[in-house]
Each structure stands twice: as structure tokens, then as C-alpha cells.
Write a protein that holds these residues in place. Structure first.
Motif, PDB file in Angstrom:
ATOM      1  N   LEU A 425       0.751  -1.181   0.029  1.00 38.05           N
ATOM      2  CA  LEU A 425       0.067   0.222   0.020  1.00 38.05           C
ATOM      3  C   LEU A 425       1.002   1.119  -0.063  1.00 38.05           C
ATOM      4  O   LEU A 425       1.736   1.535   0.884  1.00 38.05           O
ATOM      5  CB  LEU A 425      -0.848   0.085   1.276  1.00 38.05           C
ATOM      6  CG  LEU A 425      -1.797  -1.335   1.370  1.00 38.05           C
ATOM      7  CD1 LEU A 425      -2.576  -1.099   2.701  1.00 38.05           C
ATOM      8  CD2 LEU A 425      -2.840  -1.500   0.313  1.00 38.05           C
ATOM      9  N   GLU A 426       0.858   2.126  -0.933  1.00 38.50           N
ATOM     10  CA  GLU A 426       1.776   3.347  -1.081  1.00 38.50           C
ATOM     11  C   GLU A 426       0.886   4.619  -0.671  1.00 38.50           C
ATOM     12  O   GLU A 426      -0.562   4.647  -1.189  1.00 38.50           O
ATOM     13  CB  GLU A 426       2.048   3.343  -2.572  1.00 38.50           C
ATOM     14  CG  GLU A 426       2.850   1.895  -2.977  1.00 38.50           C
ATOM     15  CD  GLU A 426       3.635   2.249  -4.316  1.00 38.50           C
ATOM     16  OE1 GLU A 426       2.906   2.917  -5.113  1.00 38.50           O
ATOM     17  OE2 GLU A 426       4.581   1.695  -4.725  1.00 38.50           O
ATOM     18  N   PRO A 427       1.521   5.556  -0.362  1.00 35.43           N
ATOM     19  CA  PRO A 427       1.152   6.832   0.057  1.00 35.43           C
ATOM     20  C   PRO A 427       0.680   7.613  -1.267  1.00 35.43           C
ATOM     21  O   PRO A 427       1.249   7.281  -2.386  1.00 35.43           O
ATOM     22  CB  PRO A 427       2.162   7.596   0.650  1.00 35.43           C
ATOM     23  CG  PRO A 427       3.384   6.821   0.307  1.00 35.43           C
ATOM     24  CD  PRO A 427       2.851   5.458  -0.021  1.00 35.43           C
ATOM     25  N   PRO A 428      -0.201   8.567  -1.410  1.00 38.68           N
ATOM     26  CA  PRO A 428      -0.877   9.165  -0.164  1.00 38.68           C
ATOM     27  C   PRO A 428      -2.011   8.561   0.186  1.00 38.68           C
ATOM     28  O   PRO A 428      -2.511   8.608   1.452  1.00 38.68           O
ATOM     29  CB  PRO A 428      -1.088  10.421  -0.566  1.00 38.68           C
ATOM     30  CG  PRO A 428      -1.282  10.467  -2.002  1.00 38.68           C
ATOM     31  CD  PRO A 428      -0.426   9.324  -2.571  1.00 38.68           C
ATOM     32  N   ASN A 429      -2.619   7.682  -0.555  1.00 34.57           N
ATOM     33  CA  ASN A 429      -4.023   7.147  -0.230  1.00 34.57           C
ATOM     34  C   ASN A 429      -4.238   5.714   0.287  1.00 34.57           C
ATOM     35  O   ASN A 429      -5.042   5.458   1.120  1.00 34.57           O
ATOM     36  CB  ASN A 429      -5.136   7.428  -1.556  1.00 34.57           C
ATOM     37  CG  ASN A 429      -5.193   8.671  -1.897  1.00 34.57           C
ATOM     38  OD1 ASN A 429      -5.388   9.709  -1.060  1.00 34.57           O
ATOM     39  ND2 ASN A 429      -5.161   8.905  -3.263  1.00 34.57           N
ATOM     40  N   PHE A 430      -3.205   4.981   0.061  1.00 35.71           N
ATOM     41  CA  PHE A 430      -3.003   3.563   0.446  1.00 35.71           C
ATOM     42  C   PHE A 430      -4.355   2.708   0.279  1.00 35.71           C
ATOM     43  O   PHE A 430      -4.551   1.807   0.917  1.00 35.71           O
ATOM     44  CB  PHE A 430      -2.944   3.633   2.054  1.00 35.71           C
ATOM     45  CG  PHE A 430      -1.672   4.339   2.464  1.00 35.71           C
ATOM     46  CD1 PHE A 430      -0.669   3.632   2.574  1.00 35.71           C
ATOM     47  CD2 PHE A 430      -1.860   5.720   2.903  1.00 35.71           C
ATOM     48  CE1 PHE A 430       0.738   4.384   3.083  1.00 35.71           C
ATOM     49  CE2 PHE A 430      -0.468   6.359   3.282  1.00 35.71           C
ATOM     50  CZ  PHE A 430       0.567   5.789   3.250  1.00 35.71           C
ATOM     51  N   ASP A 431      -5.067   3.004  -0.942  1.00 41.94           N
ATOM     52  CA  ASP A 431      -6.136   2.347  -1.197  1.00 41.94           C
ATOM     53  C   ASP A 431      -6.250   1.672  -2.591  1.00 41.94           C
ATOM     54  O   ASP A 431      -7.063   1.317  -3.043  1.00 41.94           O
ATOM     55  CB  ASP A 431      -7.411   3.300  -1.178  1.00 41.94           C
ATOM     56  CG  ASP A 431      -7.448   4.488  -2.300  1.00 41.94           C
ATOM     57  OD1 ASP A 431      -6.297   4.567  -2.717  1.00 41.94           O
ATOM     58  OD2 ASP A 431      -8.123   5.400  -2.162  1.00 41.94           O
ATOM     59  N   ASN A 432      -4.963   1.538  -3.161  1.00 38.73           N
ATOM     60  CA  ASN A 432      -4.751   0.918  -4.390  1.00 38.73           C
ATOM     61  C   ASN A 432      -3.870  -0.147  -4.197  1.00 38.73           C
ATOM     62  O   ASN A 432      -2.597  -0.135  -4.478  1.00 38.73           O
ATOM     63  CB  ASN A 432      -4.210   1.862  -5.521  1.00 38.73           C
ATOM     64  CG  ASN A 432      -4.079   1.167  -7.061  1.00 38.73           C
ATOM     65  OD1 ASN A 432      -4.826   0.276  -6.994  1.00 38.73           O
ATOM     66  ND2 ASN A 432      -3.082   1.445  -7.540  1.00 38.73           N
ATOM     67  N   PRO A 433      -4.179  -1.407  -3.909  1.00 36.65           N
ATOM     68  CA  PRO A 433      -3.308  -2.494  -3.490  1.00 36.65           C
ATOM     69  C   PRO A 433      -2.700  -2.917  -4.549  1.00 36.65           C
ATOM     70  O   PRO A 433      -2.980  -3.186  -5.625  1.00 36.65           O
ATOM     71  CB  PRO A 433      -4.179  -3.530  -2.982  1.00 36.65           C
ATOM     72  CG  PRO A 433      -5.637  -3.192  -3.572  1.00 36.65           C
ATOM     73  CD  PRO A 433      -5.588  -1.684  -3.611  1.00 36.65           C
ATOM     74  N   ILE A 434      -1.363  -3.158  -4.293  1.00 43.66           N
ATOM     75  CA  ILE A 434      -0.215  -3.615  -5.164  1.00 43.66           C
ATOM     76  C   ILE A 434       0.082  -5.281  -4.895  1.00 43.66           C
ATOM     77  O   ILE A 434       0.618  -5.225  -3.832  1.00 43.66           O
ATOM     78  CB  ILE A 434       0.900  -2.953  -5.482  1.00 43.66           C
ATOM     79  CG1 ILE A 434       0.627  -1.455  -5.795  1.00 43.66           C
ATOM     80  CG2 ILE A 434       1.836  -3.362  -6.437  1.00 43.66           C
ATOM     81  CD1 ILE A 434       1.790  -0.332  -5.712  1.00 43.66           C
ATOM     82  N   PHE A 435      -0.481  -6.186  -5.815  1.00 44.89           N
ATOM     83  CA  PHE A 435      -0.085  -7.504  -5.133  1.00 44.89           C
ATOM     84  C   PHE A 435       1.051  -8.155  -5.972  1.00 44.89           C
ATOM     85  O   PHE A 435       1.394  -7.687  -7.042  1.00 44.89           O
ATOM     86  CB  PHE A 435      -1.410  -8.310  -5.828  1.00 44.89           C
ATOM     87  CG  PHE A 435      -2.736  -7.916  -5.366  1.00 44.89           C
ATOM     88  CD1 PHE A 435      -3.369  -6.970  -6.088  1.00 44.89           C
ATOM     89  CD2 PHE A 435      -3.060  -8.408  -4.137  1.00 44.89           C
ATOM     90  CE1 PHE A 435      -4.756  -6.719  -5.604  1.00 44.89           C
ATOM     91  CE2 PHE A 435      -4.467  -8.130  -3.684  1.00 44.89           C
ATOM     92  CZ  PHE A 435      -5.108  -7.127  -4.392  1.00 44.89           C
ATOM     93  N   HIS A 436       1.833  -8.715  -4.961  1.00 44.08           N
ATOM     94  CA  HIS A 436       3.129  -9.422  -5.231  1.00 44.08           C
ATOM     95  C   HIS A 436       2.942 -10.934  -4.971  1.00 44.08           C
ATOM     96  O   HIS A 436       2.897 -11.239  -3.869  1.00 44.08           O
ATOM     97  CB  HIS A 436       4.242  -8.845  -4.526  1.00 44.08           C
ATOM     98  CG  HIS A 436       4.421  -7.397  -4.801  1.00 44.08           C
ATOM     99  ND1 HIS A 436       5.579  -7.033  -5.662  1.00 44.08           N
ATOM    100  CD2 HIS A 436       4.059  -6.338  -4.399  1.00 44.08           C
ATOM    101  CE1 HIS A 436       5.700  -5.645  -5.674  1.00 44.08           C
ATOM    102  NE2 HIS A 436       4.803  -5.025  -5.150  1.00 44.08           N
ATOM    103  N   SER A 437       2.681 -11.680  -6.117  1.00 42.92           N
ATOM    104  CA  SER A 437       2.722 -13.077  -5.966  1.00 42.92           C
ATOM    105  C   SER A 437       4.126 -13.632  -5.907  1.00 42.92           C
ATOM    106  O   SER A 437       4.811 -13.251  -6.861  1.00 42.92           O
ATOM    107  CB  SER A 437       1.895 -13.563  -7.088  1.00 42.92           C
ATOM    108  OG  SER A 437       0.268 -13.258  -6.736  1.00 42.92           O
ATOM    109  N   PHE A 438       4.229 -14.869  -5.346  1.00 44.15           N
ATOM    110  CA  PHE A 438       5.604 -15.483  -5.522  1.00 44.15           C
ATOM    111  C   PHE A 438       5.472 -16.862  -5.380  1.00 44.15           C
ATOM    112  O   PHE A 438       4.598 -17.588  -4.508  1.00 44.15           O
ATOM    113  CB  PHE A 438       6.535 -14.962  -4.404  1.00 44.15           C
ATOM    114  CG  PHE A 438       6.087 -14.906  -2.931  1.00 44.15           C
ATOM    115  CD1 PHE A 438       6.456 -16.013  -2.395  1.00 44.15           C
ATOM    116  CD2 PHE A 438       5.133 -14.033  -2.589  1.00 44.15           C
ATOM    117  CE1 PHE A 438       6.029 -16.005  -0.934  1.00 44.15           C
ATOM    118  CE2 PHE A 438       4.950 -14.275  -1.048  1.00 44.15           C
ATOM    119  CZ  PHE A 438       5.314 -15.195  -0.419  1.00 44.15           C
TER     120      PHE A 438
END
Length: 471
Positions: A425-438
Motif C-alpha cells: 500500500l503506497e502513499p498518499p491514499n493507501f487504497d490501491n493495493p499492489i499485489f506481489h505473488s511469489f
């Protein structure tokens, strides 16, 4: 090399070169100055590099670990802990665990961590904009959310390297289920506690349903601790249970994201009865009727008694059971979770109501691996390590599972071969999840299970609730 003989005296330190043929270490950690750079959040940190650090001049492992004289952990100490756990998992039998982490060091770590955890509220507010550095900078940190890891040490070590270690500009939130099923739950739990002690405002550890007396007695963690600490095993296991009691139940990140292991929970109505004549205190009736289930509030969550590890959860203590055991559903409304026999099922309308009421954008929960998801009609499988279960007007509900190729021990030849995942979750809003599968780290070191995985159910469904009450 006779490690058991060399390390029997915990007062001495054994140096093990990690470039020995016997050790077969993972890529060696960078030197201390690079570690310090990483903790200060440099974009060029070797922790974020796609290439492993050079192993031409590997550092040495300090065994056994000793507790710092001033009681303050350092980054070097934690990195040595990670390397020692990795090395010992590949080279030592479980009974030699005290030659790596003596019980007095275990005691010091778990005591300090437990005190920290017990002081945190049931629902931890996480402020990525609040600086805890000496410089007083207020630049926002990114937040990494992690789901179930279930004793799979080497996959967790990969995840930490891949995401970047906790740092002034990076906060971790773990959604519970550190132990059981996998062979290295003790190492995982102690490692994460060490990070918590070292960076308390950059590492948050929530409780999962497996951080309980019942689950750990059925799915292997209790036997794992007894095997690793021998005659001190019962003592160590009791200390772990006491630490479990202090784990918070949920978090709210930047006022935008709610995370918990299971998810949402019911409201518990407190009905005061009439004051009896001559009595100073009123009788309080706590008897929630499942026919009138309604969504609980964060205020109610804040008042729940989280120190109860197992059922029966009664009265206001139904809330921890729901938070740890409940599951989402495609059907609207709240209903008892008959599949598990505990907790609730909640629908998209409940997700919308909860998000809207608290002006949130995301719910990130965990709790369901590929074994559980294959039995859930209408919900996606866990092949990528995450699913998006509800998309509503106010936001989304995500299930996150961070143990790839799960479970470690399976009775069938065909495996799920699922990926694990974590969310950034990145600033400033933290509402756009970035998924990292492994993918899982392979091959896993050889290990024996600590529970009868051929007889014990793979998922948490159809629990023996009578055993939970009497366990």
C-alpha cells in the motif's frame, strides 16, 4: 563438524563460516553498513535489488545467539538471527535448537515482545505519516501487508527480502497464523518478535486463529516447541501462549484500510436488567440472539477481551472469535458460519456498510488457503495467493494468503501448487493495493511433520468444538 558438541556451552560463541560446503547457505546478507543504509530507506538498498548480494566474502554466523548486554537489539543481531535460523533448518536436527537460540535468550526476547504487544489496543491504528526517526521527517512510509505464513520459514525469508525489510519508510502488518502445519513456526514467530522489538512502529503482528491453545495442540506447534526445547519445551510453549494473548486483533492503516485475520464481526448487545433492591450492582445480560445478528462496531472491538485463546467465547468475547474465524460470502447479510462451526459469514452488503461507516476503502483479511477455498462455492481459488472477494461502492474486500505450495505436508500426491502473495500500500491514499505473488522456495530442507497430517483435516472446517472447549 560436530555442532552439538561445539555448542553445548551457551557461554561460548561458535563461529561458523557460511561458505563451508556443509552449510549450503542462502545468498549471504550484505555487510552492516549496507544494512544500516537499508533501514534508513535508501532506494538503492541491496534488500530491494533483484540480484542477490555477493557471496565472495560471506559473513560468519555467531552461534549460539546471546542477548545484548544493554538489552537493545541491533540490525546486525537480527540479520544474524535470520541467517542462523536458515542455516540451522538445513543442518541441525530440531533437538539442537538451543545451540542456536538458548532458552534464556528466548525468555528475554519473548518477555520484552509480550510487554509491547499487550500494551497495544485490540485494533491498532497505524499512521504511515507519523515519523519515528530521530530526524523528525514526516515523509510517508509504504505499508506491506502479509497473510498466513504457517511455519514456512524459507518462504517468509524470501518475502522479507523481496518486499524489503522493515525500515523507516516501510511498515509491515502481519495478519496472523505464524505457526502450525509448517516445520518452522517457532523460528518464524521468534524472528518476527525480534523485528517487533527492534522496530516497534514498523512491525505490527496481529493474531490469527492458529495462535491458540487448541489449534497449536492439533496442528503441530506445541509438539514443535517440545521437540526443539526438550526439557524446557513446556516452559517455552507456555511463554508462547502468553505472548499469543497479547497479539492485537486488527489494524486500521492510515484511516483507510482495515486488516484482520478472519474479518468482520457481530454486534453484541449489552442489556442491563433492573437493579435488584438492596443490591449495589445491576445484573448484566449478554445474550446475543443469532436471529438478530447485526454488524459490530470498532468501538465494540476495542472493548473485547482478546486474552481468551479458545472457545467458549461468550457475551462480548464472541467478537474475538468472529474476528479470527469468520469468512466472506457472496450471499448478503450475516449468518452463522456452519462450515467452520464458529464465527460468521458476511456478504457484500456488510462489507459496504462497514467501509462506508468508517470511511474506509479496503478490507484485507487472510485465513483461507487453497484447501479451504476449494470447498467454497462462488469464491475464487487461492492459486495466486490472493482473491478480490467483494467489490462494492465504497471499496473492496481482499483475502491474502502468504504461504506458497501450502500446506508443507500433504497426504495426497497432487499438490495445490499455490503461490503466496503480499500487498503493498503506497502513499498518499493507501487504497490501491499492489499485489506481489511469489513461488515457494525450493527445495525445502527436509523436515518431519509435528502432527499427523494424514489424519488431521487439511482445512479448519468441521472443527471439534467439544475438544476446543476442554483443550
Amino acid at each position: 563438524m560436530d555442532v552439538s558438541a561445539s555448542t553445548s556451552d551457551s557461554s561460548s560463541t561458535m563461529i561458523i563460516p557460511t561458505d563451508s560446503a556443509e552449510a549450503q547457505p542462502p545468498p549471504s546478507p550484505p555487510p552492516l553498513d549496507s544494512l544500516t543504509t537499508a533501514i534508513n530507506g535508501s532506494a538503492s538498498s541491496p534488500f530491494n535489488s533483484d540480484e542477490p548480494p555477493s557471496s565472495s566474502s560471506p559473513p560468519e554466523l555467531q552461534l549460539p545467539l546471546s542477548w545484548p548486554q544493554d538489552g537493545k537489539l541491533t540490525l546486525d543481531w537480527i540479520h544474524n538471527l535470520m541467517a542462523c535460523f536458515d542455516w540451522s533448518s538445513r543442518n541441525l536436527p530440531p533437538s539442537q535448537f538451543p545451540s542456536v537460540l538458548p532458552v534464556h535468550v528466548f525468555d528475554s526476547l519473548i518477555l520484552i515482545a509480550s510487554k509491547m504487544l499487550h500494551k497495544e489496543p485490540n485494533c491498532v491504528p497505524i499512521d504511515p505519516f507519523q515519523s519515528h526517526s530521530e530526524s523528525g521527517d514526516t515523509t510517508a512510509a509504504t505499508v506491506v501487508v502479509v497473510g498466513d505464513v504457517h511455519g514456512q520459514l524459507h518462504d517468509l525469508l524470501f518475502l522479507l527480502r523481496d518486499a524489503g525489510y522493515p525500515a523507516q519508510n516501510r511498515i509491515f502488518v502481519f495478519n496472523g497464523d505464524y505457526v502450525d502445519r509448517g516445520a518452522w513456526g517457532l523460528e518464524i514467530f521468534l524472528l518476527l518478535l525480534a523485528w517487533k522489538v527492534f522496530m516497534p512502529h514498523n512491525m505490527y503482528l496481529l493474531r490469527g486463529n492458529h495462535e491458540s491453545k487448541y489449534c497449536t495442540s492439533v496442528y503441530g506447534f506445541e509438539k514443535e516447541v517440545l521437540a526443539k526445547y526438550g526439557d524446557k519445551g513446556k516452559h517455552a510453549y507456555r511463554k508462547c501462549l502468553g505472548c499469543f494473548e497479547g497479539l492485537p486483533l486488527a489494524s486500521v492503516i492510515a484511516g483507510r484500510v482495515y486488516t484482520a485475520h478472519g474479518g468482520l464481526f457481530r454486534s453484541v448487545t449489552v442489556t442491563p436488567s433492573k437493579r435488584l433492591k438492596g443490591k449495589k450492582n445491576r445484573k448484566i445480560n449478554l445474550n446475543p440472539d443469532i436471529k438478530t445478528l447485526s454488524l459490530g462496531s470498532l468501538e465494540e472491538l476495542s472493548k473485547a477481551r482478546r486474552s481468551v485463546l479458545d472457545p467458549p467465547w461468550e457475551g462480548s468475547n464472541l467478537i474475538p472469535g468472529d474476528v479470527l474465524w469468520s469468512d466472506p460470502s457472496k450471499n448478503p447479510g450475516l449468518a452463522p458460519n456452519k462450515e467452520r462451526g464458529i464465527g460468521l459469514l458476511w456478504g457484500p452488503d456488510c462489507t459496504e456498510d462497514f467501509l462506508k461507516k468508517y470511511k474506509l476503502k479496503l478490507i484485507i483479511r487472510s485465513h483461507e488457503g487453497p484447501d479451504a477455498r476449494e470447498k467454497r462455492d462462488g469464491l475464487d481459488g487461492m492459486t495466486e495467493g490472493y482473491t478480490i472477494d467483494h467489490i462494492v461502492e465504497s471499496g473492496k474486500l481482499i483475502t491474502l494468503f502468504s504461504a506458497p505450495d501450502y500446506p508443507q505436508f500433504q497426504a495426497t500426491e497432487e499438490r495445490y501448487n499455490n503461490k503466496g502473495a503480499y500487498v503493498v500500500l503506497e502513499p498518499p491514499n493507501f487504497d490501491n493495493p499492489i499485489f506481489h505473488s511469489f513461488e515457494a522456495v525450493t527445495p525445502r530442507p527436509k523436515a518431519n511433520p509435528y502432527y499427523d497430517y494424514e489424519e488431521v483435516i487439511d482445512s479448519d472446517e468441521e472443527l471439534d468444538l467439544a475438544s476446543m472447549v476442554t483443550a
